[in-house]
Scaffold this active site. Structure first.
Site, PDB file in Angstrom:
ATOM      1  N   CYS A  25       6.232   5.892  -5.402  1.00  0.00           N
ATOM      2  CA  CYS A  25       5.660   5.821  -4.045  1.00  0.00           C
ATOM      3  C   CYS A  25       4.457   6.733  -3.862  1.00  0.00           C
ATOM      4  CB  CYS A  25       6.715   6.145  -3.001  1.00  0.00           C
ATOM      5  SG  CYS A  25       7.124   7.893  -2.871  1.00  0.00           S
TER       6      CYS A  25
ATOM      7  N   ASP B 255      -5.046  -0.070   9.687  1.00  0.00           N
ATOM      8  CA  ASP B 255      -4.560  -0.343  11.046  1.00  0.00           C
ATOM      9  C   ASP B 255      -3.669   0.778  11.571  1.00  0.00           C
ATOM     10  OD1 ASP B 255      -2.533  -0.962   9.332  1.00  0.00           O
ATOM     11  OD2 ASP B 255      -2.054  -2.901  10.217  1.00  0.00           O
TER      12      ASP B 255
ATOM     13  N   CYS C  54       0.807  -1.221   0.000  1.00  0.00           N
ATOM     14  CA  CYS C  54       0.000   0.000   0.000  1.00  0.00           C
ATOM     15  C   CYS C  54       0.842   1.274   0.000  1.00  0.00           C
ATOM     16  CB  CYS C  54      -0.975   0.000   1.174  1.00  0.00           C
ATOM     17  SG  CYS C  54      -0.196  -0.102   2.804  1.00  0.00           S
TER      18      CYS C  54
ATOM     19  N   CYS D 269       7.077  16.464  -3.291  1.00  0.00           N
ATOM     20  CA  CYS D 269       6.830  15.343  -4.200  1.00  0.00           C
ATOM     21  C   CYS D 269       6.616  15.782  -5.646  1.00  0.00           C
ATOM     22  CB  CYS D 269       5.606  14.546  -3.745  1.00  0.00           C
ATOM     23  SG  CYS D 269       5.795  13.753  -2.131  1.00  0.00           S
TER      24      CYS D 269
END
Length: 448
Positions: A286, A237, A215, A277
């Site tokens: 990524c 989570d 992910c 980014c």
């Protein structure tokens, strides 16, 4: 989790899946504390609820100390993938993993792994990279590979913030950079691909078909649901916290939970890239990293980028050139003779621009190539084709044949298509093809 909540959750998910694949992963805390009866009932319910031939994946992430023959037989009989947490040798592992008596758990974990091996249970090892083992990457890798005999490894960096400061077990971005660089050096000594390290595999997968399987490298956060013991559902989570609750399986359907605004917000948040980014050379590998690590950097006053961004940049710089050539070789080997000819043509024609090549442009290139290498009035030989089927002469393929071959390359994600223009998705592929074809043509000439 009660058996009632387990059954409600499973029924909701199987109804929503309607025969499509489902994956259930049990973790904790320590999931085996739910008891053997809980998992025995789980597999009964799965068999009762699944459609014929419906693919079901069952996994458990455990500290390994409770695994005995009974557990291992259950895992083997129902094709569980078992992840076992092991942080290295005894000294490195026991630094943070102790039992209720205060002793280290290392020997009990090894006993559990041996039991899994005895029963031929599929397993992998998950290592938390923490403050004690972060300076021992080579030692950890060799121990897991040589002493344990594991071939599937995962490494998860530890960073948690409490009261505005990282907890003592946390590592710095610089430490993780050095860890990954040392791990990469050790891994490369084995020869590419003999040992599976999930992060390295995910980077290769991203270059191969834009589906990394991890992910942190995806364009959007995973479309998964995290279920607590009472049926409460969260989007990840990393986001089991106040304000992130989606609902509860006792009161909501799977569709309602997936459509919850909190989950949709998180799914889009990853694509809202921080300023650094926008000009990053590895942005499309990524996509800004994990939103949790961006938040941690913000809390610590270190900007908006992923906390571990320096480590990933260093790894990408080392691994991407090697992985790209590996991917290029695989994609080339998968291609049919006509597909290879078209790939060579795209590499030739795309030298002067990145806007792509049209089908008509490729057809012209094929015709000109054939005229230069004509062997008769009716049959035309393309020089690149000599490399693969030297005993055959190939006519100029029809437009439909070219289109079909290009569509196949797009479907396998070798190429991307915008209208009728085709470009390489992996930027290393054109250079690799040209170099390879030149070498092969040279060898062919020498052989002749």
């Amino acid at each position: 989790m009660s058996l009632e909540t387990l059954e409600v959750m499973l029924r909701r998910q199987f109804e929503a899946a309607d025969g499509r694949p489902l994956s259930f992963i049990f973790q904790g805390g320590e999931p085996l504390l739910a008891g053997f009866g809980f998992f025995a009932r789980l597999v009964e319910l799965v068999e009762e609820l699944r459609s014929p031939s419906q693919p079901i994946s069952l996994s458990v992430q455990t500290n390994g100390i409770l695994i005995d023959d009974q557990w291992a037989r259950l895992f083997a009989d129902h094709n569980f993938l078992v992840g076992v947490s092991l942080d290295g040798s005894a000294a490195l592992h026991n630094a943070y993993r102790v039992d209720l008596g205060g002793g280290g758990t290392h020997q009990r974990v090894l006993a559990g792994i041996q039991t899994l091996k005895t029963h031929r249970v599929a397993y992998n090892l998950l290592t938390v990279v923490q403050a004690v083992n972060v300076t021992h990457a080579a030692e950890v890798y060799r121990y897991l590979k040589d002493e344990i005999g594991a071939t599937y490894l995962q490494f998860i960096p530890c960073v948690e913030v409490r009261d505005g400061k990282p907890i003592p077990a946390s590592i710095t971005p610089q430490q993780y950079t050095h860890f990954l660089e040392e791990l990469f050096e050790q891994w490369m000594k084995e020869g590419y691909g003999k040992i599976s390290i999930r992060l390295f595999d995910s980077i290769t997968n991203a270059l191969y078909n834009d589906q990394p399987g991890s992910c942190i490298l995806e364009k959007a956060c995973a479309k998964a649901l995290v279920v607590e013991y009472n049926g409460d559902v969260y989007p990840c989570d990393f986001y089991v916290a106040e304000g992130e609750l989606l609902g509860n399986f006792h009161t909501h359907t799977s569709a309602e939970l997936m459509a919850a605004p909190v989950r949709l917000r998180l799914e889009t948040e990853k694509g809202q890239l921080p300023e650094p980014c926008h000009t990053c050379r590895h942005q499309q590998l990524c996509y800004g990293g994990c939103p949790k690590y961006r938040h941690i950097n913000g809390i610590l006053g270190r900007g908006e980028a992923d906390y571990f961004c320096p480590a990933f940049l260093a790894l990408f710089d080392r691994l991407v050139p090697i992985a790209s050539e590996f991917v290029a070789r695989v994609l080339w080997n998968e291609a049919s003779p006509l597909e290879r000819t078209l790939l060579f043509g795209l590499a030739q024609l795309g030298k002067n621009g990145a806007s792509g090549v049209t089908l008509s442009g490729l057809r012209r290139w094929l015709s000109e190539s054939g005229e230069r290498n004509s062997s008769s009035e009716t049959e035309l030989l393309f020089r690149p084709e000599l490399l693969f089927r030297p005993e055959l002469l190939f006519r100029i393929p029809s437009a439909d044949q070219c289109q079909e071959a290009l569509n196949a390359l797009v479907a396998r994600r070798v190429l991307t298509r915008s209208a009728q223009r085709f470009t390489f998705r992996n930027r290393v592929l054109p250079e690799w093809i040209e170099r390879t074809v030149e070498e092969m043509l040279g060898n062919q000439a020498l052989h002749t």
